[in-house]
Design a protein around this motif. Structure first.
Motif, short mmCIF file in Angstrom:
data_model
loop_
_atom_site.label_atom_id
_atom_site.label_comp_id
_atom_site.label_asym_id
_atom_site.label_seq_id
_atom_site.Cartn_x
_atom_site.Cartn_y
_atom_site.Cartn_z
N GLN A 101 0.59 5.35 0.74
CA GLN A 101 -0.14 6.54 1.18
C GLN A 101 0.51 7.75 0.53
O GLN A 101 1.67 8.07 0.79
CB GLN A 101 -0.10 6.67 2.70
CG GLN A 101 -0.90 7.84 3.25
CD GLN A 101 -2.42 7.62 3.11
OE1 GLN A 101 -2.90 6.52 3.39
NE2 GLN A 101 -3.15 8.65 2.70
N ARG A 102 -0.23 8.43 -0.34
CA ARG A 102 0.31 9.60 -1.05
C ARG A 102 -0.68 10.74 -0.88
O ARG A 102 -1.78 10.72 -1.43
CB ARG A 102 0.51 9.27 -2.53
CG ARG A 102 1.25 10.36 -3.31
CD ARG A 102 1.60 9.86 -4.71
NE ARG A 102 2.45 10.83 -5.40
CZ ARG A 102 2.14 11.43 -6.54
NH1 ARG A 102 0.97 11.18 -7.13
NH2 ARG A 102 2.97 12.27 -7.09
N GLU A 148 -6.89 -1.81 -10.13
CA GLU A 148 -6.88 -2.10 -8.70
C GLU A 148 -7.47 -3.49 -8.52
O GLU A 148 -8.59 -3.75 -8.96
CB GLU A 148 -7.70 -1.07 -7.92
CG GLU A 148 -7.68 -1.28 -6.42
CD GLU A 148 -8.43 -0.18 -5.67
OE1 GLU A 148 -9.44 -0.52 -5.00
OE2 GLU A 148 -8.02 0.99 -5.79
N SER A 188 -1.85 -2.65 -7.32
CA SER A 188 -2.43 -1.72 -8.28
C SER A 188 -1.41 -1.30 -9.34
O SER A 188 -0.20 -1.41 -9.14
CB SER A 188 -2.94 -0.46 -7.56
OG SER A 188 -4.00 -0.75 -6.68
N GLN A 244 -3.59 12.58 0.51
CA GLN A 244 -4.80 12.17 1.20
C GLN A 244 -5.33 10.82 0.71
O GLN A 244 -6.36 10.38 1.19
CB GLN A 244 -5.89 13.24 0.98
CG GLN A 244 -5.53 14.60 1.52
CD GLN A 244 -5.32 14.57 3.02
OE1 GLN A 244 -6.15 14.05 3.78
NE2 GLN A 244 -4.21 15.14 3.48
N ARG A 245 -4.62 10.18 -0.21
CA ARG A 245 -5.15 8.94 -0.78
C ARG A 245 -4.21 7.77 -0.56
O ARG A 245 -2.99 7.92 -0.65
CB ARG A 245 -5.41 9.11 -2.28
CG ARG A 245 -5.94 7.84 -2.92
CD ARG A 245 -6.66 8.09 -4.20
NE ARG A 245 -7.18 6.84 -4.76
CZ ARG A 245 -7.75 6.72 -5.94
NH1 ARG A 245 -7.90 7.79 -6.70
NH2 ARG A 245 -8.19 5.56 -6.37
N ARG A 246 -4.79 6.62 -0.31
CA ARG A 246 -4.02 5.38 -0.17
C ARG A 246 -4.28 4.51 -1.41
O ARG A 246 -5.42 4.23 -1.75
CB ARG A 246 -4.41 4.62 1.09
CG ARG A 246 -3.68 3.27 1.26
CD ARG A 246 -4.06 2.59 2.56
NE ARG A 246 -3.56 3.33 3.69
CZ ARG A 246 -2.34 3.15 4.23
NH1 ARG A 246 -1.52 2.25 3.71
NH2 ARG A 246 -1.96 3.86 5.26
N TYR A 247 -3.21 4.08 -2.05
CA TYR A 247 -3.29 3.19 -3.20
C TYR A 247 -2.91 1.78 -2.73
O TYR A 247 -1.90 1.61 -2.04
CB TYR A 247 -2.34 3.67 -4.30
CG TYR A 247 -2.66 5.07 -4.78
CD1 TYR A 247 -3.65 5.29 -5.73
CD2 TYR A 247 -1.98 6.17 -4.28
CE1 TYR A 247 -3.96 6.58 -6.17
CE2 TYR A 247 -2.28 7.46 -4.70
CZ TYR A 247 -3.27 7.66 -5.64
OH TYR A 247 -3.57 8.92 -6.06
N ASP A 252 0.84 -1.20 0.00
CA ASP A 252 0.00 0.00 0.00
C ASP A 252 0.88 1.26 0.00
O ASP A 252 1.96 1.28 0.61
CB ASP A 252 -0.91 0.01 1.23
CG ASP A 252 -1.98 -1.06 1.17
OD1 ASP A 252 -2.11 -1.73 0.12
OD2 ASP A 252 -2.69 -1.24 2.18
#
Length: 380
Positions: free
Chosen positions: A44-45, A73, A54, A47-50, A42
């Motif tokens: 975290q970049r 995803e 993915s 405000q978003r977590r990828y 995972d």
């Protein structure tokens, strides 16, 4: 190490700029001024977590990365198997319940556009070329009983053509393909394929395993096995154990380092499930693996020899306390662990086939092969 790296961009004046990407991520392509990034954990970049597994597209300009667009995803039973780029398209190989399919994206007018992909018969898919400069891609596809077929896919016209089809190597009439699940030692459901004609408890059965480095084992054409094994009424089993990449990075990490024994747990669970279903019995069952798969098979053989009828072990790792000092072994510390660290050494000694042979055990027959020319798994 084997799974981590740092990426830098070399600018026109020769200076370098760190890209500050996750160390376990892979750059797998570049199209339209955008990097294609495959995540293994995972990220975290802002405000978003990828999520791990993915595929992202990130605009790149002089070492600066723009907003990410999610091209793929994974769902619960999905994994990203491969990525290729043509002149205008991104071609994504996806595994869905351990069967291959394609997804397509095109970058046009500053936007990513999903494009419907043609259907394939399932099983293993492989992009066999790197289509730089054009939009025709060549794809090889096969299944357990479907001969290898080479396709040409014109992405501009979305036209699929058969270029070459392998002649059938065996008569597949009456051969059934079934997908089962076994419960491993910690309760994890481990899928496996059973291929063969309807049989009985005395059916000779070959169980194949790899289970390492995040590499998936897919349904592929069983040419020689079909001709010389299935045609006699025998059965073939493909075990999709943890450590492989059938269900993405988490499936790999679950049997990495001190948890490598879970690959062996899963293999023995598959064997036990075959017996529970009355598909074979210990006297009629052989396990087979090569390289990392040779380690997994040999470790299972040493742990429960009474549950097996034979072992086929090809160019294996068997001495897990000395593997880092032989050939390419040092590059695999992230996969197996370091014998110079106490906790990892204990786990490796428990896993190591060489250290778990016992003089008072009766072992079934074993065919073990190696080669002086193997530049990875040292014959020692």
């Amino acid at each position: 190490d084997f799974f981590r790296k740092q990426y830098w961009q070399v600018l026109a004046d020769g200076s370098t700029v760190p890209l500050r990407l996750p160390e376990d991520a892979d750059i797998v392509g570049y199209l339209g001024g955008q990097l294609l990034l495959r995540l293994h954990s995972d990220w975290q970049r802002g405000q978003r977590r990828y999520v791990a597994g993915s595929l992202l597209a990130l605009p790149l300009s002089k070492g600066s990365l723009g907003a990410a667009f999610v091209l793929f995803e994974p769902g619960e039973q999905q994994a990203l198997d491969g990525v290729e780029t043509s002149k205008r398209f991104v071609i994504i190989q996806v595994l869905d319940q351990v069967s291959g399919s394609l997804k397509l994206w095109r970058y046009a007018a500053g936007q990513w556009q999903a494009v419907a992909a043609p259907a394939f018969p399932g099983g293993a898919l492989e992009i066999t070329d790197q289509p730089w400069g054009g939009d025709v891609v060549y794809i090889a596809a096969s299944g357990f009983t479907i001969p290898l077929t080479l396709y040409a896919l014109d992405l501009q016209q979305m036209e699929l053509s058969v270029l070459r089809r392998q002649p059938p190597q065996f008569d597949a009439a009456g051969i059934e393909i079934q997908r089962f699940q076994a419960a491993s030692a910690n309760g994890t459901a481990v899928p496996y394929y059973h291929v063969g004609k309807p049989g009985a408890i005395d059916t000779p059965t070959l169980v194949y395993v790899y289970g390492g480095f995040g590499m998936p084992e897919l349904p592929h054409y069983l040419g020689n096995i079909g001709r010389h094994w299935l045609a006699q009424g025998f059965a073939f089993v493909l075990a999709n154990v943890r450590g492989g990449g059938e269900f993405g990075p988490a499936w790999h990490r679950a049997a990495q380092g001190v948890h490598k024994h879970r690959s062996v747990d899963d293999l023995l669970a598959v064997v036990a499930d075959i017996y529970r279903r009355g598909l074979s019995a210990p006297a009629y069952t052989a396990i087979q693996g090569g390289s990392n798969g040779g380690l997994v098979a040999a470790s299972a053989f040493c742990r429960q020899p009474e549950q097996l009828g034979a072992l086929v072990c090809e160019v294996p790792l068997t001495d897990m306390l000395r593997y880092p000092y032989l050939s390419a072994g040092a590059s695999w510390l992230a996969e197996y662990g370091d014998p110079e660290h106490t906790a990892e050494r204990e786990a490796l000694q428990t896993l190591s086939p060489y250290h778990n042979l016992h003089a008072d055990y009766r072992y079934p027959p074993a065919a073990i092969t190696t080669t002086l020319g193997d530049e990875r798994a040292h014959p020692a």
